[in-house]
Write a protein that holds these residues in place. Structure first.
Motif, short mmCIF file in Angstrom:
data_model
loop_
_atom_site.label_atom_id
_atom_site.label_comp_id
_atom_site.label_asym_id
_atom_site.label_seq_id
_atom_site.Cartn_x
_atom_site.Cartn_y
_atom_site.Cartn_z
N ALA A 66 15.31 -4.46 0.53
CA ALA A 66 13.88 -3.84 0.42
C ALA A 66 13.38 -5.27 -0.20
CB ALA A 66 13.57 -2.76 1.21
N VAL A 67 12.81 -5.63 -0.16
CA VAL A 67 11.71 -6.04 -1.69
C VAL A 67 10.97 -5.14 -2.06
CG1 VAL A 67 10.71 -7.85 -2.86
CG2 VAL A 67 12.81 -8.30 -1.74
N VAL A 68 10.30 -4.37 -2.73
CA VAL A 68 9.25 -3.49 -3.30
C VAL A 68 8.14 -4.36 -4.57
CG1 VAL A 68 8.19 -1.37 -3.38
CG2 VAL A 68 10.05 -1.49 -2.05
N ALA A 69 6.76 -5.26 -4.16
CA ALA A 69 6.61 -5.64 -4.80
C ALA A 69 5.44 -4.57 -5.29
CB ALA A 69 6.12 -6.92 -3.95
N PRO A 70 4.37 -4.08 -5.42
CA PRO A 70 3.04 -3.72 -6.25
C PRO A 70 3.53 -2.25 -6.26
CG PRO A 70 2.58 -3.67 -3.36
CD PRO A 70 4.26 -3.93 -3.22
N ASP A 71 2.77 -2.40 -7.70
CA ASP A 71 3.02 -1.06 -8.60
C ASP A 71 3.03 0.30 -7.79
OD1 ASP A 71 0.73 -2.03 -7.93
OD2 ASP A 71 -0.49 -1.96 -10.25
N ASP A 72 2.21 0.38 -6.56
CA ASP A 72 1.74 2.10 -6.25
C ASP A 72 3.19 2.04 -5.36
OD1 ASP A 72 -0.85 2.89 -7.43
OD2 ASP A 72 -1.35 0.87 -5.99
N PRO A 73 3.68 1.82 -5.09
CA PRO A 73 4.68 1.87 -4.21
C PRO A 73 5.79 1.66 -4.58
CG PRO A 73 4.68 -0.25 -3.91
CD PRO A 73 3.29 0.18 -3.98
#
Ligand code: AMP
Ligand code: GLY
Length: 423
Positions: A66-73
């Motif tokens: 998995a690649v989690v890109a945005p700051d919030d998550p």
């Protein structure tokens, strides 16, 4: 390998386009993605902040990475949650994402470990903050501690404006709880440079440098936006500056995070200002920048997926991360009126001879057709042997992209080109 990318903007479109080049990647899911990303990945209607939904989807669909890109998550712990069910990820766990999630944390860390940054004070009491403003130098910078959609920074040109900003953040809660605590810091001057880096907590590998254009109007005028365009490399980031940054900022930051038990793995973004006293940190982001990613990744030669795996496995030192010896320019096309009121729902069309990469941030699809669905709609990206050519090409290609009420700046790259001419 079945890959899942969390997020749905231009940055994620650029990441997905690059991952598609990897021979190891067989299938990509985007959560939630967008109408244009749907042409490159399977979009799944799960929001980027729905940590439970993301984790459940990954397990049920046998996601390998998995690649989690945005700051919030990232700040909310998406990577922690995915790790807890055994899914390898690219991105920091929440205890490391705090480097962006709390400005007070990052300022205190820089002070403790002697990392150059603006002088500052932190406040949780509004009256004390207002008292402090009576004596400090003007202009002064007021920052909400927490995430505020990139809007939590106020540069106050007068004492009055500074006081208003403090009252709005701490009493009126315009940024919600993000503004309950604030940082008041010294106003610095100098050119800004964005440096995204890969780090596995052992080594830090800076990517090619870039320059964002944050203001909405030509000549850096008007309101702040999410970014109206970017160029790479950034001519202010000379070899000498780069060496200083590595010694004084990049390595000390990685070490500091390790010492604090908050090892950072993923993309660490250094927002730098090159002041007369040397490079200083303006901000850290725990993720790829947007729209910096749109010019940085097209110049990456090495397999992005292999780098991401090495970051997760702690073996980044074994990989030779290489960039093309070229330049890139991204011209953002926004909806007229952005960053304030704007209309959406206009059809987006491309001329048949379009050669540019178009990374789409705000679009919806209906059948085969694409419609605008956001303020920043898309970025038109070209690479070329020189910056001059990349800028000219990005602009000429942007003429081949059409939607009603489109707005773009006309001077992306102009300042960078002027610096190159002076050299
Ligand atoms: P944002 O991307 O909303 O965090 O905006 C931050 C922008 O505010 C930076 O890119 C700088 O242009 C500016 N900024 C932040 N801190 C300072 C500072 N201490 N001195 C001068 N400008 C600053
Ligand atoms: N371009 C600035 C950011 O991604 O925060």
């Amino acid at each position: 390998m079945r890959i899942m990318v969390v997020g749905g903007g231009g940055r994620e479109h650029a990441i997905i386009s690059k991952l598609k080049e990897s021979e190891k990647v067989t299938e990509i899911f985007a959560l939630p993605g967008n109408g244009a990303i749907a042409q490159d990945a399977t979009c799944v209607n799960i929001g980027a902040k729905d940590i439970e939904g993301i984790t459940k989807f990954a397990l049920e669909n046998k996601i390998d990475f998995a690649v989690v890109a945005p700051d919030d998550p990232l700040v909310l712990g998406a990577v922690d949650s995915l790790h807890s069910v055994g899914i390898p990820c690219f991105g920091p766990e929440s205890k490391a994402a705090i480097i962006e999630g709390s400005k007070i944390f990052s300022k205190d860390m820089m002070k403790e470990f002697n990392i150059p940054t603006a002088e500052y004070e932190t406040f949780s009491d509004m009256d004390k903050a207002l008292d402090y403003l009576e004596t400090c130098e003007i202009p002064v910078v007021i920052k909400a501690d927490g995430l505020a959609l990139g809007k939590g920074v106020i540069i106050a040109e007068t004492r009055e404006a500074a006081k208003n900003a403090v009252v709005e953040m701490m009493q009126d809660k315009v940024f919600g709880d993000s503004g309950s605590n604030i940082v008041i810091e010294e106003f610095l001057t100098g050119p800004e440079v964005s440096v995204l880096s890969f780090t596995d907590g052992n080594v830090v590998v800076p990517m090619i440098s870039s320059m964002d254009h944050k203001r909405v109007g030509d000549g850096d005028t008007g309101l702040n936006t999410g970014g109206m365009g970017t160029v790479a490399p950034n001519p202010y980031y000379t070899e000498k500056v780069a060496n200083r940054c590595m010694e004084e900022i990049f390595l000390p930051t990685i070490k500091a995070m390790n010492t604090l038990g908050r090892t950072f793995k993923g993309c660490l973004y250094f927002g730098l200002m090159i002041t007369e006293k040397g490079p200083k940190v303006i901000e850290y982001n725990c993720r790829f920048g947007d729209p910096e990613t749109q010019v940085v990744l097209p110049l990456l030669k090495t397999d992005l997926f292999e780098i991401m795996q090495a970051v997760e496995n702690g073996t980044l030192a074994d990989i030779n991360v290489e960039f093309k010896d070229e330049c890139a320019c991204c011209v953002v096309m926004a909806s007229k009126g952005y960053p304030q009121k704007y209309e959406t729902g206009f059809e987006i069309t491309y001329d048949e001879d379009l050669e540019a990469k178009v990374f789409v941030a705000g679009a919806k699809s209906e059948g085969d057709r694409l419609y605008t669905a956001g303020g920043r709609v898309l970025g038109v990206v070209m690479t070329a042997p020189t910056l001059d050519e990349a800028v000219k090409l990005a602009y000429s290609e942007s003429e081949k992209v059409h939607f009603e009420n489109a707005y773009k700046r006309n001077d992306i790259g102009k300042r960078a080109l002027a610096v190159l001419e002076d050299k």
